[in-house]
Design an enzyme around this catalytic site. Sequence first.
Site, PDB file in Angstrom:
ATOM      1  N   ASN A 116       0.829  -1.203   0.000  1.00 18.89           N
ATOM      2  CA  ASN A 116       0.000   0.000   0.000  1.00 18.89           C
ATOM      3  C   ASN A 116       0.861   1.249   0.000  1.00 18.89           C
ATOM      4  O   ASN A 116       1.947   1.275   0.563  1.00 18.89           O
ATOM      5  CB  ASN A 116      -0.971  -0.001   1.187  1.00 18.89           C
ATOM      6  CG  ASN A 116      -0.394   0.661   2.425  1.00 18.89           C
ATOM      7  OD1 ASN A 116      -0.410   1.877   2.573  1.00 18.89           O
ATOM      8  ND2 ASN A 116       0.157  -0.161   3.324  1.00 18.89           N
ATOM      9  N   MET A 118      -0.899   4.388   0.637  1.00 18.71           N
ATOM     10  CA  MET A 118      -2.050   5.247   0.948  1.00 18.71           C
ATOM     11  C   MET A 118      -1.617   6.690   1.185  1.00 18.71           C
ATOM     12  O   MET A 118      -2.204   7.620   0.653  1.00 18.71           O
ATOM     13  CB  MET A 118      -2.772   4.733   2.188  1.00 18.71           C
ATOM     14  CG  MET A 118      -3.307   3.315   2.082  1.00 18.71           C
ATOM     15  SD  MET A 118      -4.663   3.183   0.935  1.00 18.71           S
ATOM     16  CE  MET A 118      -6.013   3.792   1.930  1.00 18.71           C
ATOM     17  N   PHE A 120      -1.617   8.256   4.321  1.00 18.70           N
ATOM     18  CA  PHE A 120      -2.478   8.844   5.361  1.00 18.70           C
ATOM     19  C   PHE A 120      -3.679   9.614   4.820  1.00 18.70           C
ATOM     20  O   PHE A 120      -3.886  10.787   5.191  1.00 18.70           O
ATOM     21  CB  PHE A 120      -1.688   9.806   6.268  1.00 18.70           C
ATOM     22  CG  PHE A 120      -0.576   9.209   7.062  1.00 18.70           C
ATOM     23  CD1 PHE A 120      -0.476   7.841   7.275  1.00 18.70           C
ATOM     24  CD2 PHE A 120       0.390  10.041   7.632  1.00 18.70           C
ATOM     25  CE1 PHE A 120       0.568   7.313   8.026  1.00 18.70           C
ATOM     26  CE2 PHE A 120       1.429   9.519   8.386  1.00 18.70           C
ATOM     27  CZ  PHE A 120       1.525   8.150   8.573  1.00 18.70           C
ATOM     28  N   SER A 183       5.557   4.955   8.698  1.00 21.35           N
ATOM     29  CA  SER A 183       4.900   4.690   7.422  1.00 21.35           C
ATOM     30  C   SER A 183       5.831   5.112   6.298  1.00 21.35           C
ATOM     31  O   SER A 183       6.417   6.187   6.349  1.00 21.35           O
ATOM     32  CB  SER A 183       3.587   5.457   7.323  1.00 21.35           C
ATOM     33  OG  SER A 183       2.637   4.865   8.160  1.00 21.35           O
ATOM     34  N   ASN A 185       5.033   5.931   3.303  1.00 18.54           N
ATOM     35  CA  ASN A 185       4.349   6.640   2.226  1.00 18.54           C
ATOM     36  C   ASN A 185       4.165   8.130   2.441  1.00 18.54           C
ATOM     37  O   ASN A 185       3.536   8.801   1.648  1.00 18.54           O
ATOM     38  CB  ASN A 185       3.000   5.982   1.961  1.00 18.54           C
ATOM     39  CG  ASN A 185       3.160   4.507   1.679  1.00 18.54           C
ATOM     40  OD1 ASN A 185       3.968   4.115   0.842  1.00 18.54           O
ATOM     41  ND2 ASN A 185       2.427   3.677   2.414  1.00 18.54           N
ATOM     42  N   THR A 186       4.682   8.632   3.554  1.00 21.13           N
ATOM     43  CA  THR A 186       4.738  10.078   3.760  1.00 21.13           C
ATOM     44  C   THR A 186       6.209  10.434   3.630  1.00 21.13           C
ATOM     45  O   THR A 186       7.020   9.992   4.442  1.00 21.13           O
ATOM     46  CB  THR A 186       4.189  10.460   5.147  1.00 21.13           C
ATOM     47  OG1 THR A 186       2.795  10.175   5.173  1.00 21.13           O
ATOM     48  CG2 THR A 186       4.404  11.933   5.447  1.00 21.13           C
ATOM     49  N   LYS A 226       5.712   3.480  17.127  1.00 23.63           N
ATOM     50  CA  LYS A 226       5.618   2.428  16.103  1.00 23.63           C
ATOM     51  C   LYS A 226       6.762   2.570  15.112  1.00 23.63           C
ATOM     52  O   LYS A 226       6.943   3.617  14.497  1.00 23.63           O
ATOM     53  CB  LYS A 226       4.280   2.512  15.374  1.00 23.63           C
ATOM     54  CG  LYS A 226       4.093   1.389  14.360  1.00 23.63           C
ATOM     55  CD  LYS A 226       2.666   1.257  13.907  1.00 23.63           C
ATOM     56  CE  LYS A 226       2.498   0.165  12.871  1.00 23.63           C
ATOM     57  NZ  LYS A 226       1.115   0.046  12.397  1.00 23.63           N
ATOM     58  N   ASN A 255       5.788  -1.657  11.426  1.00 28.50           N
ATOM     59  CA  ASN A 255       5.031  -1.145  10.284  1.00 28.50           C
ATOM     60  C   ASN A 255       5.396  -1.963   9.037  1.00 28.50           C
ATOM     61  O   ASN A 255       6.089  -2.972   9.138  1.00 28.50           O
ATOM     62  CB  ASN A 255       5.354   0.347  10.097  1.00 28.50           C
ATOM     63  CG  ASN A 255       4.137   1.133   9.606  1.00 28.50           C
ATOM     64  OD1 ASN A 255       3.477   0.732   8.637  1.00 28.50           O
ATOM     65  ND2 ASN A 255       3.834   2.231  10.269  1.00 28.50           N
TER      66      ASN A 255
HETATM   67  C1  LIG Z   1      -3.723  -0.563   3.557  1.00 24.71           C
HETATM   68  C2  LIG Z   1      -2.893  -0.371   4.785  1.00 24.71           C
HETATM   69  C3  LIG Z   1      -2.915   0.857   5.455  1.00 24.71           C
HETATM   70  C4  LIG Z   1      -2.134   1.061   6.600  1.00 24.71           C
HETATM   71  N1  LIG Z   1      -2.191   2.269   7.238  1.00 24.71           N
HETATM   72  C5  LIG Z   1      -1.473   2.454   8.383  1.00 24.71           C
HETATM   73  C6  LIG Z   1      -1.566   3.667   9.106  1.00 24.71           C
HETATM   74  O1  LIG Z   1      -2.312   4.589   8.754  1.00 24.71           O
HETATM   75  N2  LIG Z   1      -0.808   3.809  10.224  1.00 24.71           N
HETATM   76  C7  LIG Z   1       0.025   2.817  10.676  1.00 24.71           C
HETATM   77  O2  LIG Z   1       0.683   2.990  11.699  1.00 24.71           O
HETATM   78  N3  LIG Z   1       0.109   1.637  10.016  1.00 24.71           N
HETATM   79  C8  LIG Z   1      -0.611   1.436   8.886  1.00 24.71           C
HETATM   80  N4  LIG Z   1      -0.533   0.233   8.238  1.00 24.71           N
HETATM   81  C9  LIG Z   1       0.398  -0.810   8.744  1.00 24.71           C
HETATM   82  C10 LIG Z   1      -0.311  -1.828   9.627  1.00 24.71           C
HETATM   83  O3  LIG Z   1      -0.849  -1.203  10.769  1.00 24.71           O
HETATM   84  C11 LIG Z   1       0.667  -2.939  10.058  1.00 24.71           C
HETATM   85  O4  LIG Z   1       1.700  -2.372  10.833  1.00 24.71           O
HETATM   86  C12 LIG Z   1       1.284  -3.666   8.881  1.00 24.71           C
HETATM   87  O5  LIG Z   1       0.335  -3.848   7.848  1.00 24.71           O
HETATM   88  C13 LIG Z   1       1.851  -5.036   9.267  1.00 24.71           C
HETATM   89  O6  LIG Z   1       0.846  -5.893   9.769  1.00 24.71           O
HETATM   90  P1  LIG Z   1       0.120  -7.028   8.863  1.00 24.71           P
HETATM   91  O7  LIG Z   1       1.205  -7.829   8.222  1.00 24.71           O
HETATM   92  O8  LIG Z   1      -0.717  -7.820   9.838  1.00 24.71           O
HETATM   93  O9  LIG Z   1      -0.707  -6.309   7.878  1.00 24.71           O
HETATM   94  C14 LIG Z   1      -1.302   0.014   7.080  1.00 24.71           C
HETATM   95  C15 LIG Z   1      -1.289  -1.219   6.420  1.00 24.71           C
HETATM   96  C16 LIG Z   1      -2.073  -1.425   5.290  1.00 24.71           C
HETATM   97  C17 LIG Z   1      -2.018  -2.763   4.601  1.00 24.71           C
END
Ligand SMILES: Cc1cc2nc3c(=O)[nH]c(=O)nc-3n(C[C@H](O)[C@H](O)[C@H](O)COP(=O)(O)O)c2cc1C
Length: 348
Positions: A116, A118, A120, A183, A185-186, A226, A255
């Site tokens: 992703n 995204m 934020f 993240s 993506n910022t 995080k 993350n």
């Molecule tokens: C579509 C998407 C959006 C995410 N947005 C955020 C976010 O806004 N803030 C954040 O701290 N992590 C964000 N994450 C990261 C997740 O919180 C998590 O740390 C990461 O996906 C690893 O866990 P997983 O393997 O169970 O998905 C996002 C992940 C995905 C897939």
Amino acid sequence: VIYKRLIRPFLLRFDAEKIHDHTLVALSWAQRNATGRAGLRLLAGPLPHQPRQLWGLNFPNVLGMAAGFDKDVRIATGLGLLGFGHIEVGTLTPRPQPGNPRPRIFRLPTDKALINRMGFPNGGVEAALPYLRQIAQSPHDFVLGVSLGKQKETPLANAAADYVTVMTAVYPYADYLAVNISSPNTPGLRELQGGDYLRHLLTTLTAENERLADQYRVLKRPLLVKIAPDLTWDELDEILENAEAAGVDGMIATNTTLDRANLTDPHQQETGGLSGQPLRQRSTAVIAHIARHTDLPIIGVGGIHDAASAREKLAAGASLLQLYTGLIYQGPRLPGRVLRQLAAEFTN
Ligand SMILES: Cc1cc2nc3c(=O)[nH]c(=O)nc-3n(C[C@H](O)[C@H](O)[C@H](O)COP(=O)(O)O)c2cc1C
């Protein structure tokens, strides 16, 4: 079985974020109706009571919803009914922002992963406040975390002010606060994990935490950081030193990753953060490293998709767990299923 054989193949044919938007609509409808709520409870199945006390908070179980799924605090209640014992809403920024152009979520089904970028997208912290207030002021049996972020265009030198703005607004309603500096993506955000930026950011936020607790006459909120999985051990050690020196309460690891090793899916070249199965090992290694070198409690996240991957992170030293991508591939029964399997093991 029904989800995997019938529903998942159907959903995989459509744009990932469109499906997510529809899921939000469905969950928010369900949580507002007695029938819908009963349906969610039915999906969850019987939930074992496995309370965890941490930071003075009562977590009904170890498994939470990771940040980014409920960015604007619309479906936390529904997610709680599916079995999640804590929900990290956000990431929220001071003002609304659109995020990156779509498409910006990509499925890698052969790798059980997502990419992703995204960036934020969210309605801004003010728009989220009524929803946060409503949850805080009505009975609920999950812990509510809020993920704090910075506006895309805020220069790193002023980033601390953005985090303080979001923190101040949500303070009365959040059970804990997550400082998201990881993240991918910022642009530049991850640089906040480095030396001088981090010291300044964390000492500012821990001082602010004291001040806000006094101002609102509430208990100090646990402040968690995080982090990214893409740090060298030296970089991680420096972060841990700074976190402990500033008096941070815990770590969320990890993350999404920029690493693209060992993938098979053609979408692997997409820009963004990779989550899911390929992240599992690295995230567990980061958790183990933190547990060996500090006493900071850890929320473990990255590639949890069944009881074995959950157990592995607990064994590495995580006190609590979160997942996101697992829910996309395994479906809404996942939290209940994982919790039942863990409970069976704990009592055997
Ligand atoms: C579509 C998407 C959006 C995410 N947005 C955020 C976010 O806004 N803030 C954040 O701290 N992590 C964000 N994450 C990261 C997740 O919180 C998590 O740390 C990461 O996906 C690893 O866990 P997983 O393997 O169970 O998905 C996002 C992940 C995905 C897939």
